[in-house]
Every structure is written in structure tokens, then in C-alpha cells.
Scaffold this active site. Structure first.
Site, PDB file in Angstrom:
ATOM      1  N   GLY B 178       5.434  -1.864   2.474  1.00 46.80           N
ATOM      2  CA  GLY B 178       5.069  -0.675   2.529  1.00 46.80           C
ATOM      3  C   GLY B 178       5.881   0.264   3.511  1.00 46.80           C
ATOM      4  O   GLY B 178       5.421   1.471   3.542  1.00 46.80           O
ATOM      5  N   ARG B 205      12.941  -9.471  -4.850  1.00 47.73           N
ATOM      6  CA  ARG B 205      13.527  -8.304  -5.021  1.00 47.73           C
ATOM      7  C   ARG B 205      12.491  -7.164  -5.274  1.00 47.73           C
ATOM      8  O   ARG B 205      11.074  -7.509  -5.026  1.00 47.73           O
ATOM      9  CB  ARG B 205      14.025  -8.287  -6.839  1.00 47.73           C
ATOM     10  CG  ARG B 205      14.966  -9.291  -6.946  1.00 47.73           C
ATOM     11  CD  ARG B 205      15.673  -9.073  -8.364  1.00 47.73           C
ATOM     12  NE  ARG B 205      16.702 -10.162  -8.524  1.00 47.73           N
ATOM     13  CZ  ARG B 205      17.926 -10.179  -8.172  1.00 47.73           C
ATOM     14  NH1 ARG B 205      18.439  -9.300  -7.544  1.00 47.73           N
ATOM     15  NH2 ARG B 205      18.715 -11.387  -8.609  1.00 47.73           N
ATOM     16  N   ALA B 206      12.690  -5.866  -5.286  1.00 44.73           N
ATOM     17  CA  ALA B 206      11.726  -4.895  -5.111  1.00 44.73           C
ATOM     18  C   ALA B 206      10.965  -5.046  -6.436  1.00 44.73           C
ATOM     19  O   ALA B 206      11.323  -5.485  -7.532  1.00 44.73           O
ATOM     20  CB  ALA B 206      12.490  -3.427  -5.306  1.00 44.73           C
ATOM     21  N   ILE B 207       9.719  -4.735  -6.232  1.00 42.25           N
ATOM     22  CA  ILE B 207       8.655  -4.656  -7.268  1.00 42.25           C
ATOM     23  C   ILE B 207       8.420  -3.198  -7.540  1.00 42.25           C
ATOM     24  O   ILE B 207       8.626  -2.376  -8.607  1.00 42.25           O
ATOM     25  CB  ILE B 207       7.772  -5.499  -7.488  1.00 42.25           C
ATOM     26  CG1 ILE B 207       8.065  -6.847  -6.888  1.00 42.25           C
ATOM     27  CG2 ILE B 207       6.850  -5.670  -8.506  1.00 42.25           C
ATOM     28  CD1 ILE B 207       7.032  -7.977  -6.676  1.00 42.25           C
ATOM     29  N   THR B 208       7.687  -2.634  -6.571  1.00 40.12           N
ATOM     30  CA  THR B 208       7.454  -1.275  -6.517  1.00 40.12           C
ATOM     31  C   THR B 208       8.265  -0.455  -5.531  1.00 40.12           C
ATOM     32  O   THR B 208       8.010   0.793  -5.552  1.00 40.12           O
ATOM     33  CB  THR B 208       5.813  -1.105  -6.430  1.00 40.12           C
ATOM     34  OG1 THR B 208       5.641  -1.614  -5.179  1.00 40.12           O
ATOM     35  CG2 THR B 208       4.943  -1.636  -7.583  1.00 40.12           C
ATOM     36  N   SER B 209       8.894  -1.101  -4.728  1.00 44.73           N
ATOM     37  CA  SER B 209       9.613  -0.321  -3.673  1.00 44.73           C
ATOM     38  C   SER B 209      11.130  -0.025  -3.831  1.00 44.73           C
ATOM     39  O   SER B 209      11.653  -0.677  -5.188  1.00 44.73           O
ATOM     40  CB  SER B 209       9.689  -1.030  -2.488  1.00 44.73           C
ATOM     41  OG  SER B 209      10.324  -2.119  -2.633  1.00 44.73           O
ATOM     42  N   ASP B 266      -6.018  -4.447  -3.144  1.00 44.06           N
ATOM     43  CA  ASP B 266      -5.328  -5.319  -1.998  1.00 44.06           C
ATOM     44  C   ASP B 266      -6.443  -5.921  -1.069  1.00 44.06           C
ATOM     45  O   ASP B 266      -6.550  -5.304  -0.249  1.00 44.06           O
ATOM     46  CB  ASP B 266      -4.445  -4.433  -1.438  1.00 44.06           C
ATOM     47  CG  ASP B 266      -2.885  -4.778  -1.285  1.00 44.06           C
ATOM     48  OD1 ASP B 266      -2.776  -6.020  -1.649  1.00 44.06           O
ATOM     49  OD2 ASP B 266      -2.103  -4.093  -0.927  1.00 44.06           O
ATOM     50  N   SER B 274      -1.876 -14.984  -0.409  1.00 47.05           N
ATOM     51  CA  SER B 274      -0.413 -14.644  -1.067  1.00 47.05           C
ATOM     52  C   SER B 274       0.695 -15.047  -0.162  1.00 47.05           C
ATOM     53  O   SER B 274       1.538 -15.697  -0.217  1.00 47.05           O
ATOM     54  CB  SER B 274      -0.342 -13.168  -1.499  1.00 47.05           C
ATOM     55  OG  SER B 274       0.594 -12.793  -1.768  1.00 47.05           O
ATOM     56  N   LYS B 298       1.093   0.296   4.169  1.00 43.71           N
ATOM     57  CA  LYS B 298       0.190  -0.736   3.520  1.00 43.71           C
ATOM     58  C   LYS B 298      -1.275  -0.649   4.207  1.00 43.71           C
ATOM     59  O   LYS B 298      -2.255  -0.825   3.778  1.00 43.71           O
ATOM     60  CB  LYS B 298       0.630  -1.875   3.337  1.00 43.71           C
ATOM     61  CG  LYS B 298       0.046  -2.874   2.068  1.00 43.71           C
ATOM     62  CD  LYS B 298       1.023  -3.757   1.643  1.00 43.71           C
ATOM     63  CE  LYS B 298       0.210  -4.511   0.643  1.00 43.71           C
ATOM     64  NZ  LYS B 298       1.285  -5.431  -0.068  1.00 43.71           N
TER      65      LYS B 298
END
Lengths: 500, 500
Positions: B178, B205-209, B266, B274, B298
């Protein structure tokens, strides 16, 4: 923020994904890169000012050419698309109402306005199945209190059409399903309408069962009528037995039910909201609800039925509906036939007062018609049963049944299936139980409800003595293959009818 | 129960639906009728003894000819399909483990074996996204107690591969995301490996960032290595910075995360499971976890961070891992660059001890390297910081960084973007806050992470005085279109950097 390369020409791919919307684009499509879309991204799809939310699937073959896009059939219809139309894709606005769902997970109550926002978003197609599953989960485990159930029901009623029949005291009935052959509606509607009361009954087709009331009635008359035609029938005959699918009553309920079924979740709050939202949207004022209780019925114990009775009654009051609950025996099928035409034959025998009419179907129908006659003000409390019996046994109900069928397009006798096979007992003894779910499964494997004459006749009741070699049930099918299919299942699942 | 007409010849349609499996059949296909399948039915798809569970889509066009069927790309790969292969479709066995999820809605605890069954079913592809959403909902709202979180973590570790490095005391680090630019991993791994400790770091790798560590490292070396090659690098250099995607560690976690992201849920239980399932599967023994706390990070409050610290520590103990938590400042980005190459440049400046190296990135990296050196037994508690600083400032860490890069395939300088634009302050004042989320969004609109050199440099920190006309951040892009796109967003969303 809109760019030209977000525009794509439509090609019809004809992919049926049911009510879930999908949009298909090529991997080399500029919008995929510029917007950072990947497969399964939820995107806003626009055409001529109309828009829907769809899941993106990326195509790596030439079923689409560069610059082309496709839509699933449901999305195609929702956007009234034609080949060659231009689509624009863009990012979704945030789904604010899902915040209420997250809040519920943390123990917050849903507010009235939370339900309004959530249900409106589901109605508008903004919730994916994953979001709907989250909402259903938040309501599951009986986490809704009575006020929340009432608000949910109101929100569901308000998202969609609401019927007005132009008269007071509209009657209705509902059965909390799960019982094969429990086809009381045609008999109940005929009795109540014959008494001069208004009962515009809409029914569903089978979804997971071997027959819905609409499937059964379709073997005898036309059930898919326009709203205008329904009004005409009801005006003339006071009752109808039509398929509700053509009218959009509480459409959000249909979406919720699909996901609930996938998760096999049936929370009481959702059930109460589902039933009552449909009834309120249908303009009903007095509703009799049948709750069959039995080990393989939907409601398993008398205590569960009492809790549901309480919830239905209180939420009904808040929505200005009188609810009368009939708790009935759900330990075995009602009547003999299971499957559209076979159930229709049972119904006709009861209406025609034939000697071999199934007594349990007759009695159950009278038990539901009686309180409706009382609620409708046709007779004093306690005297409904005698009146219902008189209307049925005098043939008045049958005449009304035929009149309604004629008004709906004509009456015809249900057909019979070309293939039958008797399943016999391998031992002597007494029937100790009948498994409703397995029995329904056999009827479905035989082809019901799509094959209208398929299904089975259950020839024994719990408690009956049987001899070795005596027929327990008779499978009916329209093809030899389906007959064998049902038979194999029935034989390997030996416990459909238990004998001891 | 299997019939010939369930068999269909495969045609490649090339439809990418990500990890969700779909099977496409024509509406006139016999299996649709005989099995009563409709669109979106979950079906068992078999080819040569292999089988998967897929959602059915029904095709109403001639993209399939009679007797043909199609698969989504992921399903095609899972079944190792070729054109002309024969598929068989049949009904699914019931999903028994979902009963535990329903039980949780009613307040039951998950048992150890419940988690084992659920996670195995998800691993086997038996859960649709709707079922996964139900499971996540059941765990949401912090409804898992510590023992349940531990069992969930264990079940996730056991579903998938587990690495064994052939040595003790494997070190690892993780950041609870985050925070843009927080690219400490290359520095930390270089320091720790330079000290002779083993830290085989896999990154995502980036997913949402706008950038993941794997994206950043990819601008300087090769990160997609085989397991064999990774072992070689670690054996030789004690550390690595590779992409974890090639190795299947806790694969169920990847499926859960996708649905969690769609629901924007979350829960702390899922987060702990996780992170720790990945670390346990990676064979790690001592793990430092960075928890940045800030209003747009986050984790939003110090109390939340303390609760996570407690959970990570206890569950880590149960899984035989030492967990050390570093709670850090998450109120603004770390370093200057946001985007793969721009973050790489920050990392290199720190490693090379350049004068204009971002001090915050350096300090944050040391703060994470210090406890790792202590946990690894290289120095006494309290003396890790001095040792880390010595290794970094002496150039030892940089030499180790280059050695690891060479072992992974060679080192190269990161490139620069051809287009830049400065966003300047319209007023004089002081920077009062920086919105991490909006800043990340600007970098993504500029093309990061797909465009490696795209992103932005954030040239101010909270508390800095600024003059009107002074640059706040500089957008970097690989195309003029993307530059404009990011700029338009940055200008209309005026609150990325707040000045008062």
C-alpha cells in the site's frame, strides 16, 4: 477521459452466459493497453447513451477481427445491439454500496438506505456474481433481524414493477417448495375464483424441481400471457394461472436466487424477502403460505416452520399484507404424479371429483382454499373448509377452471408419455419413508420438466404394506434413452422408497 | 451413467477468461438436453482421464459447428488440449466442503479438517468464484480466531509445493503493501546476503500498484528464473530477487486474493494466512514483516498494526517461524520514484551511496536489514543497525547486488522515459499530506507497470515548504497519449499533494 481507441465495432458471437454480462475484445485492442484492462475486469460498456457493466474476456483468436468486439447474448439484448454498432469501454465508478456489505461482516446492521442502495445497484447490474455472493453471505446465517428483513423486502419491491389490479382484496397463495407433486395452485385458484374472489396467480417454471406450476398448467392451456391479456383474464374470471416470467416482479429476487442456489444457501431472511417482495409487487393483500415440513422438504422441523411463520407475519404486516400460514405434512410427495403432465392429471382428477383422485392433494388444496375464502370475507372464520368443499365437490371449481383456461387461450387434455417402466419392490414389508429429493431427481433424469409428459407416478404412501414384486413407482419418459437413464439412477440409489 | 452424446470435438476459440475455466458448447448439442445443462452450469470436463470443473456457456452462432466444443485458454492449458481432442461433459459431484462455509455463517467454528477440505477443493478447482466469495465472506469481519487462522495457514501451505533449501536459518522479508515507492527489497537482500546469510527472496509483479519488486528488478536483470536456476543463484550468492510467479507457492492464496480484491475485502485472518502461507511454503525460518501505517496506507492505525503484529507472531510460532514486525511510517511514499525503472534508480542511488540518494528509502531499508542480521545470528540484538549501515556504506551491499544480478543473467542500467511533464504548485505554502492512492493512480495512468519507464517522481515530502510554480511531481510516460491521460487525471484530482 474518453479516447477514440476505446471504441469498437460490434460483431455477434452468440455466446449465452445467462444473465451475466460479458464483453469480448481482442488482446491487441488499444483499449486493453491504454486502460490497463485484463480478462475478468469489470468494465462500463456504452452504446448510444445506454450502458451496462460487463466482465471483460480477451480473445486470442480470429473469432474477432481487429477493431471488433462481441457481447454475450444477455448483454446484446440489454443494449439492444445490432452488428456494426459502436461500443465504448471505460473504467467502472467505485461500487460504494458494497461498503455496507463489508460493514455487515464487521457486525454493523444494514440500514434502510443501505438496502435501497445495494438493491438498486444489483438491479442496475453493477454487482458481479462475486458481489452478490458477498451480499448473500452477509445476510446468511440468519444475521438479519426483523426490521432488516422488512427493509430488504421493501427495497426489493421498489426495484421493479408493481401491479395494481384496480380492485381491493387481492388474494394470493405461495408454497415454500421442496415437495414433489404438491400441485395445489390450479385447484385452489379455481375454488377461490369460483367464489367470486380475485386471485391473479402468477407461477414460476421449474428451476431445480421436476415441474413448476407454470409447467403443469402449460400441458393444459397457454400460460405465457402479456400483462394486458392477464388483466383481461382476471377481469373476466377473477383468477388466472399464468407464468410470472413475462412480468418483471421483484427482478432482483431472481438474481439473488441464482447465486443462493449455486451456494446452496437459504437464509430465512432472504426467503421471507423473496416471497413477500414478489407478492407485494404483484399487488396482493391477503396471502396464504403453505410450509410443508419433513425430513427431505425445504423446512425440516416444526420449530423452523414456526419461526418462519412469525417472520412472514410480521414483515407482511409492515408491507400491509395479511399473511396466513398453513404448516403441512412434507414427509412425502402429494398426489401421485411428479412431472408436468402427470401432475396435471392429478389436478384434473381432483377437479372432476373422480373416484381415484388423490385424496391428499384434494385435502391439501381445500386446506389452502379455506383460509383464502375466510380472508377474502366470503365466509366466517372456521367455515372456509365447508365452503371450499362445497365449491369443489359441486363441480363449480372445475367449471371455473375450464373458464379460466378458455380465457387464457383454450383447454386441452394433458398427453401421456410413450415409454414407461415400473420399479417394483424386491421385498415384502412396509413403506417407512420416501425421499422427496431422490424422487425428484429420478423424474428429472426421465426428462421432466422439459419433456412435458416425463416424470413418475409414486404409487405408494408412507405406511403402506407392500409385497415383493409390487410396483413402487412408474417412470414415464419420452425417449428410451431417458427412461434407461432414470432407471439406472433409481436402481443404484436404492433408498428412494424405504421398505422395512 | 456416461453416454456417447456427451462427447464433443475440441476447437480452439482463444477466449482468455483468466484462471476461471469455461467450456463452450452449441445450444443444439445433445449433452445440453440430456443432462439438463444450462449456461453457467458448473460441469465436469474430462479429456484422457484428466478433468477440470468449468462453467458452461452456450453458443448460438457458428463459431462452433455441430459436435464441436471450445474451452477458455486457461482450461485449454490445464487439460493440455489440442484441436480435435475429445471432451466429455458430465454433472459435478456435490461440493461437500461448502457445508463448512454454511456452518460458519451460523456461527460454527471451522475445524482443522474443514479448512483442509475447503482449501483442497479450491486447489482442485472445484470452487466457482461464487463459492470462493462465500468462503471469503465467512472469514471476513475478523470472524476467525487465532487457531482458525493457524489451521487455514497450514492448509494453504500444504496445498502446493514447499521449498527446501538444504540449509537452516532461511531469512525472508515481507511488506504489507500500500505504499508507493517502498522498494526496500533489493537493498535489504543485498545487505543480508553480503553478510553471508541466506535470503532467497521471491517477489510479485504489481497487481493493483504501479510497480512490484519483480517489475522493478526486471529493469535491471532477469527475474523469471526456473526453480533449478534459482537454487543455483542462491547456492552461489546466498540471495536472489526473482519473480515468484514461476514457482507455485500457496497457489490457493492467489485465487483467494483475486476474489478478495474484487470484493475489496481484507480480513486480518486472510491477510495473515496469505503472507505466512507463502513464507512457510518458501521454506523461510526468520521473517521480518514491514507494516507501514498511514491514512492512505493499507493499515490505517497503530492499534491495527499491533493487532496484526500479535497475529503474525502467534501464527508464525505455530508454523515454526520467527516473525519480527517493523511498524513504519506509511504517511507518504518512500523514495522519489514511483514506477518500475524510476524505483530502480532510487535503489541504485542508495546502493551506490550517491549524494542525492533518497534518505528515507535508505533508512527504511536499514531498519529492515538490521533485525534480519540479528535473527540470522550475525550480530547481537541491538547491533544489527550498525552492521547493516557498515555493509551498505562500504559498498559491500552494492557488490553483492551486482553479483546476484550477474548470477541471475546480468546487470543493466534502467532506462528513462521519453516524455515527462512537471506538475507545479499553484500556491505558496507547506505540504500537509500526500495521498498514496491517488499518486499510485497517476503513475498507473502514465503507463506503469506495463510501460517500465513510466510513472512519476514525487519531489516533495510532507512538511516541505513550496513556492507557487515549484514542481510537486514529474510524470514520466512512454507515449504522449499516456502522459496526457495521467496529467488530466492529476489536474482534475487536485488533492494528490495537499498544500496549505
Amino acid at each position: 477521459m474518453e479516447k477514440k481507441d476505446n471504441q469498437l465495432i460490434l460483431k455477434r458471437l452468440g455466446i449465452d452466459t445467462q444473465e451475466e454480462y460479458f464483453v469480448y475484445v481482442r488482446q491487441d485492442c488499444p483499449v486493453v493497453r491504454s486502460e490497463g484492462f485484463e480478462s475478468q475486469t469489470r468494465v462500463l460498456v456504452r452504446k448510444d447513451g445506454e450502458n451496462i457493466v460487463a466482465s471483460l474476456n480477451i480473445i486470442h483468436s480470429d473469432i474477432l477481427l481487429p477493431g471488433e468486439s462481441g457481447l454475450s447474448e444477455s448483454a446484446w439484448q440489454a443494449l439492444e445491439a445490432s452488428e456494426g454498432d459502436t461500443l465504448t469501454l471505460s473504467h467502472l465508478p467505485p461500487l460504494d454500496s458494497f461498503g455496507y456489505v463489508r460493514g455487515k461482516f464487521y457486525g454493523n446492521r444494514f440500514s434502510k438506505s443501505a438496502f435501497r442502495h445495494i438493491i438498486q445497484d444489483i438491479f442496475d447490474g453493477n454487482y458481479s456474481k462475486v458481489h452478490i455472493a458477498g451480499f448473500i453471505s452477509a445476510c446468511a446465517g440468519n444475521h438479519l433481524d426483523l426490521e432488516e428483513i422488512t427493509w430488504l423486502t421493501e427495497a426489493m419491491v421498489n426495484a421493479g414493477e408493481r401491479l395494481d389490479w384496480g380492485r381491493e382484496n387481492i388474494l394470493d397463495k405461495h408454497c415454500v417448495g421442496g415437495l414433489p407433486g404438491n400441485r395445489t395452485t390450479p385447484v385452489v385458484v379455481s375454488i377461490v375464483a369460483a367464489a367470486g374472489l380475485t386471485i391473479p396467480k402468477t407461477s414460476s417454471r421449474a428451476i431445480t424441481s421436476p415441474a413448476g406450476t407454470a409447467d403443469t398448467m402449460e400441458t393444459m392451456t397457454t400460460v405465457a400471457l402479456s400483462m394486458e391479456k392477464i388483466r383481461e383474464v382476471v377481469k373476466q374470471e377473477h383468477g388466472c394461472f399464468v407464468w410470472g416470467g413475462a412480468i418483471s416482479l421483484s427482478p432482483v429476487d431472481d438474481l439473488l436466487i441464482k447465486v443462493e442456489r449455486a451456494m446452496d444457501i437459504d437464509s430465512e431472511g432472504q426467503m421471507v424477502a423473496s416471497v413477500l417482495s414478489k407478492k407485494a409487487a404483484a399487488g396482493s393483500r391477503h396471502v396464504v403460505i403453505d410450509i410443508p415440513v419433513g425430513p427431505s422438504a425445504k423446512v425440516r422441523s416444526h420449530l423452523d416452520a414456526l419461526k418462519l411463520k412469525y417472520f412472514f407475519t410480521v414483515v407482511g404486516m409492515a408491507l400491509n399484507m395479511d399473511i396466513k400460514i398453513v404448516i403441512s405434512d412434507g414427509s412425502q410427495p402429494v398426489g401421485v404424479g411428479v412431472g408436468p403432465a402427470l401432475e396435471a392429471k392429478d389436478v384434473l382428477k381432483v377437479l372432476r371429483n373422480e373416484k381415484d383422485a388423490p385424496q391428499d392433494l384434494k385435502e391439501h388444496s381445500l386446506a389452502l382454499a379455506a383460509p383464502l375464502l375466510e380472508l377474502g370475507g366470503k365466509t366466517e372464520p372456521g367455515e372456509g373448509m365447508a365452503m371450499a368443499q362445497e365449491i369443489l365437490e359441486s363441480g363449480e371449481a372445475y367449471r371455473k377452471f375450464l373458464a379460466i383456461c378458455r380465457a387464457q387461450g383454450g383447454f386441452r387434455e394433458p398427453d401421456s408419455a410413450p415409454f414407461t417402466h415400473d420399479l417394483v419392490s424386491t421385498q415384502q414389508g412396509k413403506v417407512t419413508s420416501i425421499d422427496n429429493r431422490l424422487l425428484a431427481k429420478v423424474a428429472k433424469l426421465a426428462g421432466a420438466p422439459k419433456a412435458k409428459t416425463a416424470g413418475l407416478e409414486c404409487l405408494v404412501k408412507v405406511g403402506d404394506p407392500v409385497l415383493a414384486g409390487e410396483t413402487l413407482f412408474r417412470i414415464h419418459a419420452e425417449s428410451k434413452g431417458e427412461l434407461d437413464y432414470a432407471l439406472t439412477f433409481a436402481k443404484t440409489q436404492g433408498e428412494v422408497v424405504k421398505i422395512k
